[in-house]
Design an enzyme around this catalytic site. Sequence first.
Site, short mmCIF file in Angstrom:
data_model
loop_
_atom_site.label_atom_id
_atom_site.label_comp_id
_atom_site.label_asym_id
_atom_site.label_seq_id
_atom_site.Cartn_x
_atom_site.Cartn_y
_atom_site.Cartn_z
N LYS A 87 25.56 37.76 40.93
CA LYS A 87 26.51 37.36 41.96
C LYS A 87 25.85 37.50 43.33
O LYS A 87 25.37 38.57 43.70
CB LYS A 87 27.74 38.27 41.86
CG LYS A 87 29.01 37.64 42.30
CD LYS A 87 30.16 38.58 41.95
CE LYS A 87 31.48 38.08 42.43
NZ LYS A 87 32.53 39.07 42.24
C1 E4P Z 1 35.61 37.71 42.84
O1 E4P Z 1 34.71 37.66 42.05
C2 E4P Z 1 36.08 38.94 43.51
O2 E4P Z 1 35.66 40.04 42.76
C3 E4P Z 1 37.56 39.06 43.60
O3 E4P Z 1 38.22 38.00 42.96
C4 E4P Z 1 38.08 39.42 44.92
O4 E4P Z 1 39.46 39.57 44.82
P1 E4P Z 1 40.33 40.34 45.91
O5 E4P Z 1 40.50 39.43 47.08
O6 E4P Z 1 41.64 40.59 45.21
O7 E4P Z 1 39.59 41.60 46.26
#
Ligand code: E4P
Length: 218
Positions: A87
């Site tokens: 990522k």
């Molecule tokens: C995506 O991969 C992120 O980990 C995640 O969806 C972020 O979500 P949040 O806005 O609820 O922290």
Amino acid sequence: MKFFIDTANLEQIKEAQELGVLDGVTTNPSLMAKEGITGEQNILKHYVDICSIVEGDVSAEVVSTDFDGMVKEGEALAKLHDQIVVKVPMIKEGVKALKYFSDKGIRTNCTLVFSVGQALLAAKAGATYVSPFLGRLDDISTDGLNLISEIRLIYDNYAFDTQILAASIRHTMHVIDCAKLGADVMTGPLSSIEGLLKHPLTDIGLAKFLADYQKGNS
Ligand code: E4P
């Protein structure tokens, strides 16, 4: 549509896996910290533990913000397990790293995407997944679903292979709306997946079926 769970909590990952509809996991440094996973070796071990629970892709995020650092971290993460997807944040160095990983055959998830321009760039750089953060846009009174729909249009126009991973999903309606708009994947909390199975008429209907069965069979 693939279902990913957005957590580093092993119990919740197991619960989602047991439901039989889980296709993968996304994590981020905040989610790891929430579970108290700190220190390089513990973090790497935790990714391997997650991979042993699920069969699908597991996103593991780099914390470097320069190209060399991202490449070093990403290559180490990719070597951990063949389910790992690296990522990478949507920043200039990140775009370079996405292209590098793509050329090397290392799968990536471009994270922190909030505009169609960023999504276009991620696809051009060869990202495997692009993660538009739906809920965080909604939080600032911006239409997150519209972003998903515009990315879908652009990716279809040019037949990009990059998969749209609707992220920052907060509730079940987000999942349904993303499915309508053609997101390839959604990642959200377990509650957003379990919410799909709930309907009051199902509960009322089942209670009546069981009561009628009891009347005739007791
Ligand atoms: C995506 O991969 C992120 O980990 C995640 O969806 C972020 O979500 P949040 O806005 O609820 O922290």
